[in-house]
Design a protein around this motif. Sequence first.
Motif, PDB file in Angstrom:
ATOM      1  N   GLU A  94       1.908  23.644 -27.398  1.00 34.87           N
ATOM      2  CA  GLU A  94       1.540  24.511 -26.287  1.00 34.87           C
ATOM      3  C   GLU A  94       2.759  25.001 -25.534  1.00 34.87           C
ATOM      4  O   GLU A  94       2.859  26.171 -25.189  1.00 34.87           O
ATOM      5  CB  GLU A  94       0.618  23.752 -25.339  1.00 34.87           C
ATOM      6  CG  GLU A  94      -0.457  24.621 -24.744  1.00 34.87           C
ATOM      7  CD  GLU A  94      -1.154  23.889 -23.628  1.00 34.87           C
ATOM      8  OE1 GLU A  94      -1.848  22.909 -23.932  1.00 34.87           O
ATOM      9  OE2 GLU A  94      -0.969  24.299 -22.471  1.00 34.87           O
ATOM     10  N   ILE A  95       3.684  24.084 -25.314  1.00 32.49           N
ATOM     11  CA  ILE A  95       4.893  24.477 -24.585  1.00 32.49           C
ATOM     12  C   ILE A  95       5.629  25.548 -25.372  1.00 32.49           C
ATOM     13  O   ILE A  95       6.080  26.554 -24.822  1.00 32.49           O
ATOM     14  CB  ILE A  95       5.828  23.276 -24.365  1.00 32.49           C
ATOM     15  CG1 ILE A  95       5.151  22.232 -23.492  1.00 32.49           C
ATOM     16  CG2 ILE A  95       7.111  23.718 -23.714  1.00 32.49           C
ATOM     17  CD1 ILE A  95       5.988  20.999 -23.295  1.00 32.49           C
ATOM     18  N   SER A  98       3.828  28.965 -25.271  1.00 28.54           N
ATOM     19  CA  SER A  98       3.978  29.703 -24.025  1.00 28.54           C
ATOM     20  C   SER A  98       5.402  30.191 -23.849  1.00 28.54           C
ATOM     21  O   SER A  98       5.670  31.096 -23.099  1.00 28.54           O
ATOM     22  CB  SER A  98       3.583  28.828 -22.836  1.00 28.54           C
ATOM     23  OG  SER A  98       4.554  27.830 -22.641  1.00 28.54           O
ATOM     24  N   GLY A  99       6.336  29.566 -24.568  1.00 30.97           N
ATOM     25  CA  GLY A  99       7.738  29.906 -24.361  1.00 30.97           C
ATOM     26  C   GLY A  99       8.274  30.916 -25.354  1.00 30.97           C
ATOM     27  O   GLY A  99       9.013  31.815 -25.008  1.00 30.97           O
ATOM     28  N   LYS A 102       9.925  34.634 -29.821  1.00 30.71           N
ATOM     29  CA  LYS A 102       9.936  34.873 -31.255  1.00 30.71           C
ATOM     30  C   LYS A 102       8.651  34.264 -31.804  1.00 30.71           C
ATOM     31  O   LYS A 102       8.659  33.328 -32.578  1.00 30.71           O
ATOM     32  CB  LYS A 102      11.149  34.232 -31.910  1.00 30.71           C
ATOM     33  CG  LYS A 102      12.162  33.727 -30.897  1.00 30.71           C
ATOM     34  CD  LYS A 102      13.200  32.882 -31.510  1.00 30.71           C
ATOM     35  CE  LYS A 102      14.143  32.360 -30.445  1.00 30.71           C
ATOM     36  NZ  LYS A 102      13.653  31.187 -29.746  1.00 30.71           N
ATOM     37  N   SER A 113      12.710  23.329 -24.807  1.00 33.00           N
ATOM     38  CA  SER A 113      11.543  22.953 -24.026  1.00 33.00           C
ATOM     39  C   SER A 113      10.923  21.636 -24.468  1.00 33.00           C
ATOM     40  O   SER A 113      10.140  21.064 -23.727  1.00 33.00           O
ATOM     41  CB  SER A 113      10.487  24.042 -24.135  1.00 33.00           C
ATOM     42  OG  SER A 113      10.196  24.226 -25.513  1.00 33.00           O
TER      43      SER A 113
ATOM     44  N   TYR B 122      20.672  17.667 -19.545  1.00 29.98           N
ATOM     45  CA  TYR B 122      21.425  17.986 -20.749  1.00 29.98           C
ATOM     46  C   TYR B 122      22.913  17.830 -20.507  1.00 29.98           C
ATOM     47  O   TYR B 122      23.656  17.326 -21.343  1.00 29.98           O
ATOM     48  CB  TYR B 122      21.166  19.436 -21.158  1.00 29.98           C
ATOM     49  CG  TYR B 122      19.952  19.627 -22.031  1.00 29.98           C
ATOM     50  CD1 TYR B 122      18.735  20.009 -21.500  1.00 29.98           C
ATOM     51  CD2 TYR B 122      20.047  19.446 -23.399  1.00 29.98           C
ATOM     52  CE1 TYR B 122      17.635  20.204 -22.321  1.00 29.98           C
ATOM     53  CE2 TYR B 122      18.950  19.649 -24.218  1.00 29.98           C
ATOM     54  CZ  TYR B 122      17.750  20.024 -23.677  1.00 29.98           C
ATOM     55  OH  TYR B 122      16.676  20.219 -24.489  1.00 29.98           O
ATOM     56  N   TRP B 191      15.015  30.942 -20.109  1.00 26.47           N
ATOM     57  CA  TRP B 191      13.685  30.641 -19.581  1.00 26.47           C
ATOM     58  C   TRP B 191      13.053  31.801 -18.842  1.00 26.47           C
ATOM     59  O   TRP B 191      11.976  31.665 -18.284  1.00 26.47           O
ATOM     60  CB  TRP B 191      13.760  29.448 -18.617  1.00 26.47           C
ATOM     61  CG  TRP B 191      14.073  28.209 -19.345  1.00 26.47           C
ATOM     62  CD1 TRP B 191      15.198  27.487 -19.251  1.00 26.47           C
ATOM     63  CD2 TRP B 191      13.268  27.580 -20.327  1.00 26.47           C
ATOM     64  NE1 TRP B 191      15.158  26.425 -20.097  1.00 26.47           N
ATOM     65  CE2 TRP B 191      13.987  26.455 -20.782  1.00 26.47           C
ATOM     66  CE3 TRP B 191      12.023  27.857 -20.861  1.00 26.47           C
ATOM     67  CZ2 TRP B 191      13.492  25.608 -21.747  1.00 26.47           C
ATOM     68  CZ3 TRP B 191      11.527  27.002 -21.826  1.00 26.47           C
ATOM     69  CH2 TRP B 191      12.263  25.897 -22.260  1.00 26.47           C
ATOM     70  N   ILE B 194       9.210  32.847 -18.710  1.00 24.45           N
ATOM     71  CA  ILE B 194       8.368  31.796 -19.281  1.00 24.45           C
ATOM     72  C   ILE B 194       7.856  30.902 -18.161  1.00 24.45           C
ATOM     73  O   ILE B 194       8.595  30.515 -17.275  1.00 24.45           O
ATOM     74  CB  ILE B 194       9.172  30.973 -20.294  1.00 24.45           C
ATOM     75  CG1 ILE B 194       9.574  31.888 -21.437  1.00 24.45           C
ATOM     76  CG2 ILE B 194       8.348  29.828 -20.820  1.00 24.45           C
ATOM     77  CD1 ILE B 194      10.654  31.303 -22.280  1.00 24.45           C
ATOM     78  N   LYS B 199       4.141  22.937 -16.663  1.00 18.29           N
ATOM     79  CA  LYS B 199       4.612  21.843 -17.500  1.00 18.29           C
ATOM     80  C   LYS B 199       5.539  20.906 -16.774  1.00 18.29           C
ATOM     81  O   LYS B 199       5.790  19.798 -17.230  1.00 18.29           O
ATOM     82  CB  LYS B 199       5.353  22.424 -18.715  1.00 18.29           C
ATOM     83  CG  LYS B 199       4.452  23.164 -19.640  1.00 18.29           C
ATOM     84  CD  LYS B 199       3.330  22.276 -20.122  1.00 18.29           C
ATOM     85  CE  LYS B 199       2.156  23.087 -20.593  1.00 18.29           C
ATOM     86  NZ  LYS B 199       0.985  22.266 -20.834  1.00 18.29           N
TER      87      LYS B 199
END
Lengths: 456, 214
Positions: A94-95, A98-99, A102, A113, B122, B191, B194, B199
């Motif tokens: 799902e992540i 939604s992201g 491509k 993600s 990160y 991002w 998005i 989330k």
Amino acid sequence: MFLLLPFDSLIVNLLGISLTVLFTLLLVFIIVPAIFGVSFGIRKLYMKTLLKIFAWATLRMERGAKEKNHQLYKPYTNGIIAKDPTSLEEEIKEIRRSGSSKALDNTPEFELSDIFYFCRKGMETIMDDEVTKRFSAEELESWNLLSRTNYNFQYISLRLTVLWGLGVLIRYCFLLPLRIALAFTGISLLVVGTTVVGYLPNGRFKEFLSKHVHLMCYRICVRALTAIITYHDRENRPRNGGICVANHTSPIDVIILASDGYYAMVGQVHGGLMGVIQRAMVKACPHVWFERSEVKDRHLVAKRLTEHVRDKSKLPILIFPEGTCINNTSVMMFKKGSFEIGATVYPVAIKYDPQFGDAFWNSSKYGMVTYLLRMMTSWAIVCSVWYLPPMTREADEDAVQFANRVKSAIARQGGLVDLLWDGGLKREKVKDTFKEEQQKLYSKMIVGNHEDRSRS
Amino acid sequence: MGAAHSASAEVRELEGKTGFSSDQIEQLHRRFKQLSGDQPTIRKENFNNVPDLELNPIRSKIVRAFFDNRNLRKGPSGLADEINFEDFLTIMSYFRPIDPTLGEEQVELYRKEKLRFLFHMYDSDSDGRITLEEYRNVVEELLSGNPHIEKDSARSIADGAMMEAASVCVGQMEPDQVYEGITFEDFLKIWQGIDIETKMHIRFLNMETMALCH
């Protein structure tokens, strides 16, 4: 000074008379019925009266709190987070969906993600996790006049405080000495009785006597704790050559079960008073006591238990497979040792009503003596015992699956949550194998995709 | 009982700073005390008491995030030794659900804050860039439990992903141009558009008081 003398002897006389009266009452109303297994119903009456008083007290607190605009009840404590029940795969897909701009690429290899899912899961467990909740005492929603269970206690009214003070007086000055006297009587009768029976020649008479001596003493101990027990389905009670398993909340569980049936105990040899009791008990009928060194050797333990179980003249063994005391809201992982033996298993579910006194023994917080004192100064111990129908291991099951099956049955009957976690976590860390499972799942997802890609 | 009054002033201050409601703050305070063993501060070792956390492959990064000075807003780098309740709430506030009624600017601000939290996870050496090494490190941690993956495959996965990220941020690169690493602006670019709000927050249950039912 001379004036004191007649006064003195008056006091001594009074003391003597009151002690005699007390003792006679004790004998007549408690000990004799215990010996014959008869009940006058005094404890049930006591319980009903207490309930009425608690209801009144809570009503007063509610009214008082409303006047002062306080928040009285603790918030719903079944968890503070709405945890999503979706699996790892679904969430990550799902992540990515939604992201991904491509979007045509159906099998992306790795996305920045992906870390979201694990990050959030980690945060959620830090905020609120299933296992740690189980090891602290259950929280009540009304007040039972014991200040140890009230987290929100604030001064509400004079009447309530007086009632609480009266409660303290009754519990510590009347009930406590009474209970200690009973416990003392019970234990000494047990030691003396079993030693005496031990001198008799082996045979049916000895077995009969030893069973009844044990039973009588457990009954006295039950009254020493003012335990009000309701037994359900007594036709399923364990028989000779079987193993009785039950969920474990406190050391009192043993007394509760053994006052309604005949069992052989299993345990480690202790020193001190416990050791004396253990040695006396084993003279009258065979119990299984292990030395400290033998406990580590699983094969030895299994062998001795199997020997005991094979002999049909010996009593059923009583075992608590969780290995430690849990707070009676859930059942944790059962250790598989007792399920490997191959005997019939008689599951028993024990559920305590925390309203009259919290029976959970938090061994990291309280020692045994403190715990017993807490028990003896509570109002009562109320619990229900369900005897479940016997289970045997099926041909295609292994010991672990069998143990889990029994565990679910017990959890369902007692209305407890069935957890997969190990009770040993109270003291140790999680095994690495659990962590690897999650990582394997995630990496299968990614590498599976990677391989498809490189093939095409 | 007198302590209750001064406590509520503190609670209100925390409410303002972190955006949690007073109920949630009280619950989190109890959780804090449970984790810290009734001490006023938490150290890294206290997180060992959360068994469910052991399942998480990036456990060490998450725990580290709690002590990261950048997340605690105490400095540009380094780790704190211990955190108090206010710090605990500050970290938790990165996962607070965003109130949709706030203005667009505010929403954008909160979004940036959340992404910055991830960026810090990160970027372990705090130099403001996610280099190839750091990226590889994350991928390896996520995949480390599987004995079937050799270190090389994990590496190549990380390399591939890094190249994709580079192409998004910088576009076509010269053959000898070296990509330094993903900066925070590049991270944001990845991002853009998005929706991460759903989330990256934790949903609290509606905490209603229960009535007595005798």
